[in-house]
Enzyme design. Structure first.
Site, PDB file in Angstrom:
ATOM      1  N   CYS A 112       0.843  -1.199   0.000  1.00  0.00           N
ATOM      2  CA  CYS A 112       0.000   0.000   0.000  1.00  0.00           C
ATOM      3  C   CYS A 112       0.879   1.250   0.000  1.00  0.00           C
ATOM      4  CB  CYS A 112      -0.894   0.007   1.233  1.00  0.00           C
ATOM      5  SG  CYS A 112      -1.810   1.545   1.420  1.00  0.00           S
ATOM      6  N   GLN A 291     -17.217  -9.462  14.045  1.00  0.00           N
ATOM      7  CA  GLN A 291     -15.801  -9.587  13.705  1.00  0.00           C
ATOM      8  C   GLN A 291     -15.527  -9.017  12.315  1.00  0.00           C
ATOM      9  OE1 GLN A 291     -13.360 -10.428  15.583  1.00  0.00           O
ATOM     10  NE2 GLN A 291     -14.441 -11.299  17.336  1.00  0.00           N
ATOM     11  N   ASP A 389     -15.519 -12.323  26.321  1.00  0.00           N
ATOM     12  CA  ASP A 389     -15.004 -11.707  25.084  1.00  0.00           C
ATOM     13  C   ASP A 389     -15.083 -10.191  25.202  1.00  0.00           C
ATOM     14  OD1 ASP A 389     -14.185 -11.156  22.521  1.00  0.00           O
ATOM     15  OD2 ASP A 389     -15.957 -11.975  21.532  1.00  0.00           O
ATOM     16  N   CYS A 416      -8.740  -9.298  22.462  1.00  0.00           N
ATOM     17  CA  CYS A 416      -8.181  -8.572  21.323  1.00  0.00           C
ATOM     18  C   CYS A 416      -7.040  -7.651  21.743  1.00  0.00           C
ATOM     19  CB  CYS A 416      -9.267  -7.800  20.582  1.00  0.00           C
ATOM     20  SG  CYS A 416     -10.179  -6.661  21.634  1.00  0.00           S
TER      21      CYS A 416
HETATM   22  C1  LIG Z   1     -15.323  -7.969  21.372  1.00  0.00           C
HETATM   23  S1  LIG Z   1     -17.053  -7.750  21.287  1.00  0.00           S
HETATM   24  C2  LIG Z   1     -17.584  -9.416  21.374  1.00  0.00           C
HETATM   25  C3  LIG Z   1     -18.973  -9.683  20.865  1.00  0.00           C
HETATM   26  C4  LIG Z   1     -19.339 -11.158  20.664  1.00  0.00           C
HETATM   27  N1  LIG Z   1     -18.822 -12.011  21.701  1.00  0.00           N
HETATM   28  C5  LIG Z   1     -18.898 -11.640  19.309  1.00  0.00           C
HETATM   29  O1  LIG Z   1     -17.939 -12.410  19.230  1.00  0.00           O
HETATM   30  O2  LIG Z   1     -19.497 -11.251  18.286  1.00  0.00           O
HETATM   31  C6  LIG Z   1     -17.382  -7.072  22.845  1.00  0.00           C
HETATM   32  C7  LIG Z   1     -18.846  -6.832  23.116  1.00  0.00           C
HETATM   33  O3  LIG Z   1     -18.959  -6.408  24.476  1.00  0.00           O
HETATM   34  C8  LIG Z   1     -19.903  -5.347  24.563  1.00  0.00           C
HETATM   35  N2  LIG Z   1     -19.499  -4.618  25.783  1.00  0.00           N
HETATM   36  C9  LIG Z   1     -18.540  -3.684  25.919  1.00  0.00           C
HETATM   37  N3  LIG Z   1     -18.402  -3.353  27.218  1.00  0.00           N
HETATM   38  C10 LIG Z   1     -19.284  -4.103  27.906  1.00  0.00           C
HETATM   39  C11 LIG Z   1     -19.620  -4.228  29.287  1.00  0.00           C
HETATM   40  N4  LIG Z   1     -18.966  -3.507  30.204  1.00  0.00           N
HETATM   41  N5  LIG Z   1     -20.557  -5.114  29.637  1.00  0.00           N
HETATM   42  C12 LIG Z   1     -21.223  -5.832  28.703  1.00  0.00           C
HETATM   43  N6  LIG Z   1     -20.947  -5.770  27.386  1.00  0.00           N
HETATM   44  C13 LIG Z   1     -19.999  -4.913  26.992  1.00  0.00           C
HETATM   45  C14 LIG Z   1     -19.788  -4.617  23.260  1.00  0.00           C
HETATM   46  O4  LIG Z   1     -20.975  -3.922  22.962  1.00  0.00           O
HETATM   47  C15 LIG Z   1     -19.526  -5.776  22.286  1.00  0.00           C
HETATM   48  O5  LIG Z   1     -20.736  -6.296  21.782  1.00  0.00           O
END
Ligand SMILES: C[S@@+](CC[C@H](N)C(=O)[O-])C[C@H]1O[C@@H](n2cnc3c(N)ncnc32)[C@H](O)[C@@H]1O
Length: 461
Positions: A112, A291, A389, A416
């Protein structure tokens, strides 16, 4: 070799790095010239010649100039480079390698044109071969587990952690791209550690269906960000932020997309796209979490199921559950009647989970922050299995302590951010739990990011 302008600075020979490889033991700011003190000898924009040492978090490598730590971007361990100082901090500086005097065998020309010093900050590792990118990320994970996780080299060796590539190669994978728009209305991406927009005419890591959209190279309403999505179900959408509604109903559908691929239209409300993962069809909000690598959801589901080995009838929590990806996968194994609780805080994630898991009678979706749900006992143990997650900040000590108190048989932690994960490894360790397995996945090729899936087990009873 071009002359390098800028204030004169004596050329320093930093402690030699491991010439010719990215698999050097990961360095930290603490290695190198012991005993030297910070002095303000460097100046912003100054150019210095230095030898690059080991990789560091953040897409940088470590180097030393007169004993001072310099984190160098666009470099590789073992290289001799001319680096331009971009930031001065108390105790360290940041710099960009602007001229390569001795190149690592792991160096390639970035595909790029914007992946260069002063250019787009989206990709950190375009100058590194795909194989060496995996070694780089493995080294960063090892370093974080040592420094923040408190694990010994022997414990980390025992985990045999490596970062694995996903199918599809390092370009054309990113299925969600959020462009920033500059004052002149041009779409682009942000500079590294800056709010400055670099207008671009292409993004090579973007999915081909996104690259085909006429988003770049035209004017947008000032300061509106533009998000584009190409889903595994074939939907291609363009939305402007923050309202999540498209103002570009004329955006064409990529020729490779199925005939019913959707382009969002102005005023049609939050846009949902179809995805396929874990053997199911999903509809998820285009602006909500999913994702960004098309192979990521299935890769993570396979890893979680493999590590947890769910048994029929076991109960489970899917914490930070998003649209309920892991809950659905677990339900397949523990049976549709077994009790599974999803906890998610974002309203659109909760709505997506309730919609997508409506056929699973044993699943409950709790709309709450995980910390609050556990502290206020809206979700209580005992529970057999936990999937965790969290976002980049990690779960944190309070959540980990609640989990341990709930006495699950096993916890799968999808992470992540290796630093936040390593801090939580430390908290699990304080409670006597051990990191029994760890897998790394390159869900974000060309960038510094890496995804981890860890298995935590309680002390033997
Ligand atoms: C990395 S994503 C994972 C989503 C799901 N496990 C997936 O693989 O598609 C993190 C998720 O946590 C939610 N989130 C962020 N902070 C949070 C909190 N304090 N309590 C509950 N959910 C939260 C976000 O909205 C998001 O949907």
């Amino acid at each position: 070799m071009t002359a390098h302008p800028g204030p004169a600075h004596p050329v320093t020979t930093a402690p030699a790095g491991s010439a010719g490889g990215t698999t050097a033991p990961a360095g930290s700011a603490g290695s190198g010239d012991a005993g030297s003190e910070w002095r303000s000898g460097l100046e912003e924009a100054e150019r210095v010649e230095l030898t690059v040492d080991a990789v560091a978090p953040g897409g940088h490598c470590v180097a030393r100039v007169d004993g001072q730590v310099v984190f160098v971007r666009h470099a590789l361990p073992g290289e001799r480079v001319v680096a331009e100082v971009t930031e001065l901090h108390r105790g360290f500086a940041r710099a960009d390698a602007v001229e390569i005097r001795t190149a690592s065998p792991d160096r390639v020309t970035p595909p790029c044109p914007y992946a260069r010093p002063g250019g787009c900050g989206g990709c950190d590792l375009q100058h590194v071969t795909p194989a060496a990118q995996l070694d780089w990320k493995t080294a960063v994970v090892r370093e974080q587990l040592t420094r923040l996780g408190g694990l010994t080299d022997a414990e980390i060796d025992g985990l045999r952690v490596t970062v694995r590539a996903l199918p599809g190669g390092p370009l054309g994978w990113r299925s969600r791209v959020r462009y920033a728009v500059d004052a002149a209305g041009r779409a682009g991406l942000l500079k590294h550690r800056s709010h400055e927009v670099v207008p671009i005419d292409r993004c090579l890591i973007a999915h081909p269906a996104i690259q085909a959209l006429p988003v770049l190279g035209q004017r947008w309403p000032t300061a509106e960000a533009v998000a584009t999505v190409a889903s595994t179900g074939g939907d291609v959408v363009v939305t402007t932020l923050p309202d999540g509604v498209s103002t570009r109903p004329d955006a064409p559908v990529h020729p490779a997309a199925p005939p019913d691929a959707r382009v969002s239209a102005a005023g049609d409300g939050p846009v949902a796209v179809r995805e396929t993962a874990a053997g199911r069809d999903w509809t998820v909000p285009a602006g909500g979490f999913w994702q960004v690598h098309p192979a990521a959801a299935d890769t993570l589901v396979d890893a979680v199921l493999d590590l947890l080995a769910p048994q029929p009838g076991e109960s489970a929590w899917d914490l930070y559950g998003g649209a309920g990806l892991f809950a659905a996968a677990l339900a397949d194994r523990v049976g549709p009647q077994a009790r599974i609780t999803v906890v998610e805080s974002a309203a659109e994630g909760v709505a997506a989970a309730r919609r997508n898991l409506a056929d699973l009678s044993g699943v409950e979706v709790v709309a709450a922050r995980v910390e609050t749900a556990l502290a206020r006992r809206r979700v209580t143990g005992p529970v057999d299995l936990v999937v965790l997650d969290p976002p980049r900040t990690g779960a944190g000590a309070a959540v980990v302590r609640h989990l341990v108190a709930a006495t699950p048989r096993a916890v799968a932690y999808v992470a992540c951010d290796p630093a936040a994960f390593a801090r939580d490894v430390h908290t699990f360790g304080q409670a006597g739990w051990r990191l029994a397995a760890l897998r790394g996945y390159d869900l974000f090729p060309m960038t510094r990011h890496v995804e981890l899936v860890g298995l935590f087990l309680p002390p033997a009873r």
